[in-house]
Design an enzyme around this catalytic site. Structure first.
Site, PDB file in Angstrom:
ATOM      1  N   ASP A   1      -7.055  -6.772  -3.051  1.00  0.00           N
ATOM      2  CA  ASP A   1      -5.772  -7.003  -2.500  1.00  0.00           C
ATOM      3  C   ASP A   1      -4.655  -6.228  -3.277  1.00  0.00           C
ATOM      4  OD1 ASP A   1      -4.298  -8.394  -0.594  1.00  0.00           O
ATOM      5  OD2 ASP A   1      -3.900 -10.173  -1.673  1.00  0.00           O
TER       6      ASP A   1
ATOM      7  N   ARG B   1       1.580  -3.587  -0.341  1.00  0.00           N
ATOM      8  CA  ARG B   1       2.741  -3.851  -1.120  1.00  0.00           C
ATOM      9  C   ARG B   1       2.905  -2.743  -2.222  1.00  0.00           C
ATOM     10  NH1 ARG B   1       1.173  -9.306  -3.249  1.00  0.00           N
ATOM     11  NH2 ARG B   1      -1.066  -8.773  -2.281  1.00  0.00           N
ATOM     12  N   TRP B   2       1.701  -2.420  -2.602  1.00  0.00           N
ATOM     13  CA  TRP B   2       1.768  -1.138  -3.600  1.00  0.00           C
ATOM     14  C   TRP B   2       2.617   0.052  -2.718  1.00  0.00           C
ATOM     15  CZ3 TRP B   2      -0.197   3.906  -3.431  1.00  0.00           C
ATOM     16  CH2 TRP B   2       0.034   4.436  -4.426  1.00  0.00           C
TER      17      TRP B   2
ATOM     18  N   HIS C   1      -4.013   1.898   1.231  1.00  0.00           N
ATOM     19  CA  HIS C   1      -5.370   1.509   1.502  1.00  0.00           C
ATOM     20  C   HIS C   1      -5.973   3.042   0.885  1.00  0.00           C
ATOM     21  CE1 HIS C   1      -4.726  -2.022   3.671  1.00  0.00           C
ATOM     22  NE2 HIS C   1      -4.322  -1.378   4.805  1.00  0.00           N
TER      23      HIS C   1
ATOM     24  N   SER D   1     -11.364  -8.598   6.606  1.00  0.00           N
ATOM     25  CA  SER D   1     -11.974  -9.783   6.892  1.00  0.00           C
ATOM     26  C   SER D   1     -11.689 -10.081   8.442  1.00  0.00           C
ATOM     27  CB  SER D   1     -10.894 -10.714   6.147  1.00  0.00           C
ATOM     28  OG  SER D   1      -9.474 -10.787   6.634  1.00  0.00           O
TER      29      SER D   1
ATOM     30  N   TRP E   1      -7.810  -8.777  11.819  1.00  0.00           N
ATOM     31  CA  TRP E   1      -7.729  -8.191  13.052  1.00  0.00           C
ATOM     32  C   TRP E   1      -6.384  -8.548  13.594  1.00  0.00           C
ATOM     33  CZ3 TRP E   1     -11.183  -4.902  14.895  1.00  0.00           C
ATOM     34  CH2 TRP E   1     -12.416  -5.080  14.299  1.00  0.00           C
TER      35      TRP E   1
ATOM     36  N   LEU F   1     -27.469  -1.449  -9.027  1.00  0.00           N
ATOM     37  CA  LEU F   1     -26.415  -2.349  -8.738  1.00  0.00           C
ATOM     38  C   LEU F   1     -26.418  -2.437  -7.349  1.00  0.00           C
ATOM     39  CD1 LEU F   1     -22.850  -2.933 -10.139  1.00  0.00           C
ATOM     40  CD2 LEU F   1     -23.081  -1.942  -7.791  1.00  0.00           C
TER      41      LEU F   1
ATOM     42  N   ARG G   1      -9.412 -11.401  -8.111  1.00  0.00           N
ATOM     43  CA  ARG G   1      -8.590 -11.040  -7.065  1.00  0.00           C
ATOM     44  C   ARG G   1      -7.442 -10.300  -7.680  1.00  0.00           C
ATOM     45  NH1 ARG G   1      -6.962 -13.940  -1.503  1.00  0.00           N
ATOM     46  NH2 ARG G   1      -5.312 -12.239  -0.767  1.00  0.00           N
TER      47      ARG G   1
ATOM     48  N   ARG H   1      -5.318 -17.073  -4.308  1.00  0.00           N
ATOM     49  CA  ARG H   1      -6.193 -17.774  -3.171  1.00  0.00           C
ATOM     50  C   ARG H   1      -7.480 -17.078  -2.885  1.00  0.00           C
ATOM     51  NH1 ARG H   1      -1.266 -16.129  -0.878  1.00  0.00           N
ATOM     52  NH2 ARG H   1      -1.312 -14.010   0.490  1.00  0.00           N
TER      53      ARG H   1
ATOM     54  N   SER I   1      -8.791 -16.974   0.305  1.00  0.00           N
ATOM     55  CA  SER I   1      -8.522 -16.250   1.496  1.00  0.00           C
ATOM     56  C   SER I   1     -10.140 -16.101   2.459  1.00  0.00           C
ATOM     57  CB  SER I   1      -8.352 -14.983   1.496  1.00  0.00           C
ATOM     58  OG  SER I   1      -6.770 -14.956   0.889  1.00  0.00           O
TER      59      SER I   1
HETATM   60  C1  IPE Z   1      -7.857 -10.581   1.841  1.00  0.00           C
HETATM   61  O1  IPE Z   1      -6.816  -9.975   1.774  1.00  0.00           O
HETATM   62  C2  IPE Z   1      -8.902  -9.841   2.588  1.00  0.00           C
HETATM   63  C3  IPE Z   1      -9.340  -8.361   2.149  1.00  0.00           C
HETATM   64  C4  IPE Z   1      -8.806  -8.009   0.872  1.00  0.00           C
HETATM   65  C5  IPE Z   1      -9.806  -7.554   2.855  1.00  0.00           C
HETATM   66  P1  IPE Z   1      -5.488 -10.524   2.839  1.00  0.00           P
HETATM   67  O2  IPE Z   1      -4.541  -9.727   2.234  1.00  0.00           O
HETATM   68  O3  IPE Z   1      -5.985 -10.052   4.176  1.00  0.00           O
HETATM   69  O4  IPE Z   1      -5.463 -12.046   2.588  1.00  0.00           O
HETATM   70  P2  IPE Z   1      -4.038 -13.000   2.650  1.00  0.00           P
HETATM   71  O5  IPE Z   1      -3.607 -12.913   4.268  1.00  0.00           O
HETATM   72  O6  IPE Z   1      -3.061 -12.370   1.782  1.00  0.00           O
HETATM   73  O7  IPE Z   1      -4.640 -14.259   2.392  1.00  0.00           O
HETATM   74  C1  IPE Z   2      -6.083  -5.320   0.638  1.00  0.00           C
HETATM   75  O1  IPE Z   2      -4.655  -4.996   0.688  1.00  0.00           O
HETATM   76  C2  IPE Z   2      -6.827  -4.600   1.745  1.00  0.00           C
HETATM   77  C3  IPE Z   2      -7.265  -5.292   3.124  1.00  0.00           C
HETATM   78  C4  IPE Z   2      -6.828  -6.330   3.378  1.00  0.00           C
HETATM   79  C5  IPE Z   2      -7.732  -4.159   4.058  1.00  0.00           C
HETATM   80  P1  IPE Z   2      -3.419  -5.589   1.689  1.00  0.00           P
HETATM   81  O2  IPE Z   2      -3.459  -4.645   3.027  1.00  0.00           O
HETATM   82  O3  IPE Z   2      -3.891  -6.983   1.855  1.00  0.00           O
HETATM   83  O4  IPE Z   2      -2.284  -5.539   0.876  1.00  0.00           O
HETATM   84  P2  IPE Z   2      -1.292  -6.410   0.728  1.00  0.00           P
HETATM   85  O5  IPE Z   2      -1.606  -7.601   0.383  1.00  0.00           O
HETATM   86  O6  IPE Z   2      -0.452  -6.517   2.092  1.00  0.00           O
HETATM   87  O7  IPE Z   2      -0.318  -5.690  -0.367  1.00  0.00           O
HETATM   88 MG    MG Z   3      -3.456  -8.602   1.089  1.00  0.00          MG
END
Ligand code: IPE
Ligand code: IPE
Ligand code: MG
Length: 262
Positions: A31, A35-36, A48, A76, A80, A142, A199, A205, A207
Site C-alpha cells: 500500500d 500517496r507516494w 504503481h 482488490s 474497481w 518460494l 502492511r 487495517r 482491507s
Molecule cells: C488494499 O489497499 C488493496 C491493495 C493493496 C491491492 P487499498 O489502498 O485498496 O485499501 P484501503 O482502501 O486503503 O482500505
Molecule cells: C496500493 O497502493 C496499490 C493498489 C491498491 C493497487 P494505493 O494505490 O492504494 O496507494 P494509496 O494507498 O492510495 O497511497
Molecule cells: Mg491504498
C-alpha cells in the site's frame, strides 16, 4: 540465462533472526503507491510503476530469509471503485510485470500462483497469471501468490454458495463442514495460515485481505510507502516477528522469581 540478477545483493546480509522461527507465510498489503507519487507531484500510476522494483527486492529478501510463502495484494475486489484510467492501468500493468519478471522469478525457483475471482477480471490478466503459474509449477523455493481481484468476504460467500449447492446435490453431508472443507472451496485455499501480516504506508487495517488465513497472524504495520519498500524493511518486520510470543490461546504460568506480592 546469465543476465538474471542473483537473489543476493552485494554488501547486504540477512540479519540473525530469533529466538523464534522465521515466518513460513508472509502476506503483504502493498500500500501507499498513490500517496507516494502524489507527494512527489506525480500521478498515481507513477507510484504503481515504482512498486515493481520493491516487489522483486522483497521476493529476493524473502527467499534469503527462508520464507516459503509470500502472498501479495495486487488488486482488490474493491479496487474497481477507482477511476477507469487507474483500473485500466493496473490491469495492463499486472500483465506487463508478469511478462517482464516471470523468467527471473522462474530462475530463482519461485512458484507463481494466483488467488482471486474470475468474474470481472480481464481475460488477458487471467491468461497471463495462468501462464506464469504453468511456467513455474514445479518450483519450490518460494510460492509467490499474486492476489488479483481478490477479496475475503466475497471469497467466503462464493465458498458458502458452492458448499450449499454440493449439500443440495448430496455431495456433502449437512453438518459435516469442517475448516478443511471450507479451505478447499476458497480460491486461496491452497495457502497455509498467515504467520506475518505486513502492511506498508502507515495504514493500520486489513482491507478484506486473507481474513480466513490470518486468524492468528502477527500484524506488522510499517510507515514506509510501498515504492520505498525493500528487503531490509521486510527483514526488520521478520526480526520483530521472531521475538514475539505466539500463544494461540494457550498460556504458560511463570511467575518472576523473587517477586512475591504481599
Ligand atoms: C488494499 O489497499 C488493496 C491493495 C493493496 C491491492 P487499498 O489502498 O485498496 O485499501 P484501503 O482502501 O486503503 O482500505
Ligand atoms: C496500493 O497502493 C496499490 C493498489 C491498491 C493497487 P494505493 O494505490 O492504494 O496507494 P494509496 O494507498 O492510495 O497511497
Ligand atoms: Mg491504498
Amino acid at each position: 540465462m546469465n543476465d538474471f540478477q542473483p537473489v543476493t545483493k552485494p554488501g547486504l546480509k540477512v540479519p540473525q533472526f530469533g529466538p523464534g522461527p522465521v515466518p513460513n507465510h508472509v502476506a503483504i498489503v502493498m500500500d501507499g503507491n498513490g500517496r507516494w507519487a502524489n507527494a512527489r507531484g506525480l500521478t498515481r500510476v507513477e507510484g504503481h510503476k515504482a512498486g515493481e522494483v520493491a516487489l522483486l527486492d522483497v521476493v529476493a529478501g524473502a527467499i534469503e530469509a527462508g520464507v516459503k510463502y509470500l502472498t501479495v495484494f495486487a488488486f482488490s475486489t474493491e479496487n474497481w471503485k477507482r477511476s477507469p484510467e487507474e483500473v485500466r492501468f493496473l490491469m495492463g500493468y499486472n500483465i506487463e510485470v508478469l511478462r517482464r519478471r516471470r523468467d527471473q522469478l522462474n530462475h530463482w525457483g519461485v512458484r507463481v500462483r494466483w488467488a482471486g475471482r474470475r468474474p470481472k477480471l480481464w481475460g488477458s490478466v487471467i491468461r497471463e497469471l495462468e501462464s506464469a503459474e504453468k511456467l513455474t509449477a514445479k518450483n519450490s523455493t518460494l510460492t509467490l501468490t499474486m492476489c488479483v481481484n481478490y477479496g475475503s468476504r466475497i471469497e467466503l460467500l462464493d465458498a458458502i454458495n458452492a458448499i450449499s449447492k454440493d449439500v443440495a446435490d448430496a455431495k456433502l453431508k449437512p453438518g459435516s463442514i469442517s475448516e478443511k472443507t471450507l479451505g478447499k472451496y476458497l480460491n486461496s485455499g491452497f495457502l497455509p495460515d498467515v504467520d506475518l501480516f505486513l502492511r506498508s504506508s502507515g495504514e493500520q487495517r486489513i482491507s478484506n485481505f486473507l481474513l480466513w488465513q490470518s486468524a492468528y497472524a502477527e500484524l506488522s504495520f510499517v510507515d514506509t510507502p510501498w515504492p520505498d519498500f525493500d528487503r531490509k524493511e521486510l527483514w526488520k518486520s521478520i526480526l520483530d516477528f521472531t521475538t514475539r510470543s505466539r500463544r494461540f490461546g494457550a498460556a504458560v504460568d511463570k511467575p518472576v522469581k523473587n517477586k512475591r506480592a504481599n
